[in-house]
Write a protein that holds these residues in place. Structure first.
Motif, mmCIF file in Angstrom:
data_model
loop_
_atom_site.group_PDB
_atom_site.id
_atom_site.type_symbol
_atom_site.label_atom_id
_atom_site.label_comp_id
_atom_site.label_asym_id
_atom_site.label_seq_id
_atom_site.Cartn_x
_atom_site.Cartn_y
_atom_site.Cartn_z
ATOM 1 N N ASP A 8 -1.925 -9.400 3.861
ATOM 2 C CA ASP A 8 -0.637 -7.906 3.620
ATOM 3 C C ASP A 8 0.775 -8.568 2.888
ATOM 4 O O ASP A 8 0.825 -9.683 3.185
ATOM 5 C CB ASP A 8 -0.042 -7.137 4.841
ATOM 6 C CG ASP A 8 0.415 -6.068 4.866
ATOM 7 O OD1 ASP A 8 1.651 -6.132 2.932
ATOM 8 O OD2 ASP A 8 0.199 -4.578 5.272
ATOM 9 N N ASP A 54 -4.974 -5.294 3.408
ATOM 10 C CA ASP A 54 -4.677 -3.849 2.762
ATOM 11 C C ASP A 54 -5.033 -4.102 1.790
ATOM 12 O O ASP A 54 -5.491 -5.189 1.555
ATOM 13 C CB ASP A 54 -2.850 -3.957 3.185
ATOM 14 C CG ASP A 54 -1.710 -3.360 2.330
ATOM 15 O OD1 ASP A 54 -2.465 -2.181 2.618
ATOM 16 O OD2 ASP A 54 -0.577 -3.610 1.970
ATOM 17 N N THR A 79 -4.032 0.369 5.482
ATOM 18 C CA THR A 79 -2.956 0.755 4.067
ATOM 19 C C THR A 79 -2.438 2.302 4.653
ATOM 20 O O THR A 79 -2.266 2.733 5.637
ATOM 21 C CB THR A 79 -4.571 0.992 3.467
ATOM 22 O OG1 THR A 79 -3.988 1.906 2.133
ATOM 23 C CG2 THR A 79 -5.241 2.018 3.859
#
Length: 240
Positions: A8, A54, A79
């Motif tokens: 991420d 992500d 997400t």
């Protein structure tokens, strides 16, 4: 114990997920990445059981690294955009979590990961003992060498250059990934797409400016220069 990597580009999001995963005693977070390149480096080195991925990263789409993952590595998408749900399951994601992550949904995802790993490793299964010797085949000959005498392996097109502690080298048939699968890890660790080293054979490491390094092996003072990503990966391995 499931070994996972968090991918991420927002540090607060990684910290939040780390805190939530701390509730599960058997989850081992072995690495974090904020960019596509960092993620590729980590998964190549650590070969985690799962990645929490992500999708909207500043360096590209999280889906871009799916092809770099082992088929045995589970993908759990995390997400803020529910529109990616269909894409996630198109790439056989194990689960799809929407930010902010609900603790109950995270527990469901973790349970699915546990079940998947249990199916991959049946109860009572015995792991294969790493080979003491390995066969190196070339166009002209074949030679059996002790695994412990191998210092490093380098990719050369469709072949692999195997270096021994006697300063001998062999150009063996087969891609680097084939040897990676056969060699025990640790001590053999992949530092880049073209290099695997035996950590037990390293004599010294010189950390250089610009995030680079030089590996030195005891045999004949052989030196191997490392790029930034390989140097960073080696630091992580030596710090563990």
């Amino acid at each position: 114990m499931p070994r996972v990597v968090l991918i991420d580009d927002e540090p607060p999001a990684r910290r939040g997920l780390t805190r939530m995963l701390a509730a599960f005693d058997d989850i081992d977070i072995v690495g974090e990445a904020g960019t596509i390149d960092q993620a590729r480096d980590l998964v190549a080195t650590l070969r985690p059981d799962a990645v929490f991925l992500d999708i909207e990263l500043s360096s590209g789409k999280g889906f871009d690294i799916i092809t770099d993952l082992s088929p045995d590595t589970a993908v759990i998408v995390v997400t803020a955009y529910s529109l990616y749900a269909i894409d996630a399951f198109d790439v056989a994601a194990l689960d799809f979590l929407v930010k902010p992550v609900d603790p109950d949904r995270l527990e469901t995802a973790v349970n699915r990961l546990r079940e998947r790993l249990a199916q991959q490793q049946p109860a009572g299964a015995v792991k294969t003992r790493p080979p003491a010797r390995i066969l190196l085949k070339s166009m002209m000959s074949s030679v059996m060498v002790s695994v412990n005498t191998i210092t490093l392996l380098q990719a050369e097109a469709d072949f692999t250059r195997v270096h021994l502690d006697s300063d001998q080298t062999y150009l063996a048939g087969g891609l680097l990934g084939k040897f990676e699968a056969d060699l025990p890890s640790p001590p053999f660790c992949r530092l880049s797409r073209s290099l695997i080293v035996n950590l037990e054979q390293i004599h010294a490491v010189e950390w250089q400016a610009g995030g680079r390094g030089v590996l030195r092996f005891s045999a004949a003072g052989r030196e191997i220069p490392l790029g930034r990503s390989a140097t960073r990966r080696l630091r992580q391995l030596l710090d563990d």
